[in-house]
Design a protein around this motif. Structure first.
Motif, short mmCIF file in Angstrom:
data_model
loop_
_atom_site.label_atom_id
_atom_site.label_comp_id
_atom_site.label_asym_id
_atom_site.label_seq_id
_atom_site.Cartn_x
_atom_site.Cartn_y
_atom_site.Cartn_z
N CYS A 149 0.84 -1.21 0.00
CA CYS A 149 0.00 0.00 0.00
C CYS A 149 0.87 1.26 0.00
O CYS A 149 0.60 2.21 -0.74
N LEU A 150 1.93 1.26 0.82
CA LEU A 150 2.83 2.41 0.87
C LEU A 150 3.58 2.57 -0.45
O LEU A 150 3.80 3.69 -0.92
N ASN A 182 1.31 4.06 -2.96
CA ASN A 182 1.11 5.47 -2.65
C ASN A 182 2.26 6.31 -3.20
O ASN A 182 2.05 7.39 -3.78
N ALA A 225 1.99 6.42 -7.01
CA ALA A 225 0.90 7.31 -7.43
C ALA A 225 1.33 8.77 -7.37
O ALA A 225 0.89 9.60 -8.20
N ASN A 226 2.20 9.11 -6.42
CA ASN A 226 2.68 10.50 -6.32
C ASN A 226 3.67 10.83 -7.42
O ASN A 226 3.69 11.95 -7.94
N PHE A 229 -4.02 5.52 -7.14
CA PHE A 229 -4.06 5.02 -5.76
C PHE A 229 -4.29 6.20 -4.84
O PHE A 229 -3.73 7.29 -5.06
N THR A 285 -4.17 8.85 -1.68
CA THR A 285 -3.10 9.35 -0.83
C THR A 285 -3.28 8.80 0.58
O THR A 285 -4.36 8.93 1.18
N LEU A 286 -2.24 8.18 1.11
CA LEU A 286 -2.32 7.57 2.44
C LEU A 286 -1.64 8.48 3.46
O LEU A 286 -0.49 8.88 3.29
N LYS A 287 -2.38 8.82 4.48
CA LYS A 287 -1.85 9.62 5.58
C LYS A 287 -2.41 9.05 6.87
O LYS A 287 -3.62 9.04 7.09
N TRP A 331 -9.09 0.90 -0.50
CA TRP A 331 -7.65 0.77 -0.33
C TRP A 331 -7.20 1.39 0.99
O TRP A 331 -6.30 0.85 1.65
N LYS A 332 -7.79 2.50 1.37
CA LYS A 332 -7.49 3.09 2.69
C LYS A 332 -7.94 2.15 3.80
O LYS A 332 -7.26 1.99 4.82
N PHE A 350 -5.44 -0.56 4.09
CA PHE A 350 -4.21 -0.08 4.72
C PHE A 350 -4.35 -0.05 6.25
O PHE A 350 -3.51 -0.59 6.97
#
Length: 424
Positions: free
Chosen positions: A144-145, A148, A151-152, A160, A162-164, A284-285, A288
């Motif tokens: 997942c990371l 991420n 995707a950036n 994908f 944004t994972l925070k 997806w979040k 994660f």
């Protein structure tokens, strides 16, 4: 299912009316929004020039319409499958090929994951099923990371979210994570004890628990036909248990793990619906946070069950083949979520369920052939009862959902009739 964005621009002019009507439709038969901008009058008198394109070809028909144009007729035109001139329609062969490839990919990933997990869990030198499940969760978090980051750096190629990390969201998702841990742990324990051949029957009661929990927790009733389908599944389950007992290969521990895993699958679906708004409805979040929480919670479980001792005594800790298989198992665990969504997108939820049932049948046959097992006719009958009942239940629920959904066009037409003809 593809999201189809169709637009139709109609320009209506007359001596009393001048307006633009822009109608945008998302999915076939679904009206997303209608924007009307009027300048002189709110009533439409005539439609002098209509451009119509049917779905089978790009055919232009220009003809004057002198009759009064009602809103119901405009909306009826909007619900017709229009395409713009110059758009290329996808051929049947091309679409069928894409669907076939997606379904084949889903089958490959799903069946490979089951056989790979069975091989890892059946290792006599390492009795650590919780560690194997923990490692797969860690791999899923890492993927997942990685997605991420990609995707950036490549926004046009990798889609994908944004994972925070948010501690509040992680804390509120703990009930789902506990159910998720129970589901995947008991699922793997069932597979470890019953094997791939009986795995479909051993894990077949999730549909039955769906009906029970829908009635007890959600207060939703179930139709008689759906209950009968559950009865067929239940009968197939008990017949399968009986035949495994006759063959001398029955593991009651594995059966109990399978029943608990089926219950956890149903609970997981309920809790997933409950917490999805916390992650903006993004699966997806959700994956994660779920796998991240599970990776932390699995550590004390491994201490309690003494798996660290088994791990340190394992003689293949430096074997690259072992770790390669472990990583591959985690990759397949991550990929199954993607290919499941992909199959639903290219087909439908109903077709996905039918495909999953057919996949389980193929998986059982492959396991019997691979292990060179000799199964009785009643054993095969139990599998067919479980698979047939599951497929019938999916079909019944699909029909019921269609009946509950009244077409929007019918509602609009009926409303217009009521307004225009109050005496009828």
């Amino acid at each position: 299912m593809f999201r189809r964005h169709l637009s139709c621009l109609l320009r209506v002019t007359s001596t009393h009316a001048y307006c633009y009507i822009v109608i945008t439709i998302q999915n076939v038969g679904l009206l997303r929004y209608i924007v009307l901008r009027e300048r002189r009058s709110s009533k439409l008198k005539t439609l002098p020039d209509v451009l119509m394109c049917n779905a089978n070809g790009l055919e232009q028909v220009r003809r004057p319409v002198r009759s009064q144009l009602k809103r119901s007729r405009i909306l009826r035109m909007a619900f017709t499958d229009y395409t713009r001139p110059g758009d290329k329609e996808e051929t049947f062969i091309m679409r069928a090929t894409k669907i076939g490839l997606v379904v084949a990919l889903y089958w490959f990933v799903s069946i490979s994951m089951v056989f790979l997990n069975n091989d890892l869990l059946d290792n006599k030198d390492l009795d650590a099923p919780i560690f194997i499940t923990f490692f797969q969760c860690v791999v899923s978090v890492g993927l997942c990371l990685l997605m991420n980051v990609l995707a950036n750096f490549c926004p046009g190629y990798v889609d994908f979210p944004t994972l925070k990390f948010d501690l509040r969201v992680s804390r509120e998702m703990l009930p789902l994570t506990i159910v998720f841990i129970s589901m995947i742990t008991f699922n793997n324990l069932c597979l470890k004890h019953v094997g791939v051949a009986f795995y479909t029957v051993g894990r077949s009661l999730s549909t039955v628990f769906n009906v029970i929990l829908s009635y007890t927790v959600l207060k939703q009733s179930t139709s008689l036909y759906a209950v009968l389908c559950c009865g067929v599944i239940l009968g197939g389950f008990w017949l399968g248990v009986d035949q495994e007992s006759v063959a001398g290969s029955l593991s009651w521990t594995g059966v109990i793990f399978g029943v608990v895993a089926s219950l956890c699958v149903s609970l997981n679906a309920i809790y997933t619906k409950k917490v999805l708004p916390l992650v903006d409805g993004n699966i997806w979040k959700l994956s994660f946070y779920n796998n991240l929480n599970a990776s932390v919670l699995f550590i004390p479980l491994m201490v309690i069950f003494g798996e660290f001792k088994s791990l340190f005594e394992f003689g293949r800790l430096t074997d690259l083949h072992f770790w390669g298989m472990m990583i591959l198992g985690g990759v397949f665990g991550f990929a199954i979520g993607y290919v499941t969504g992909l199959q639903i997108k290219f087909t439908s939820p109903l077709t996905h369920n039918v495909s999953g049932t057919a996949k389980s049948c193929a998986q059982t046959v492959l396991a019997v052939v691979y292990l060179a097992s000799n199964k009785s006719g009643l054993w095969w009958t139990s599998n067919m009862m479980v698979l047939g009942g599951s497929c019938a239940y999916t079909w019944v629920k699909g029909r019921e959902m269609k009946k509950e959904q009244v077409p929007v066009e019918t509602q609009i037409t009926n409303t217009e009739k009521t307004k225009d003809d109050p005496g009828v």
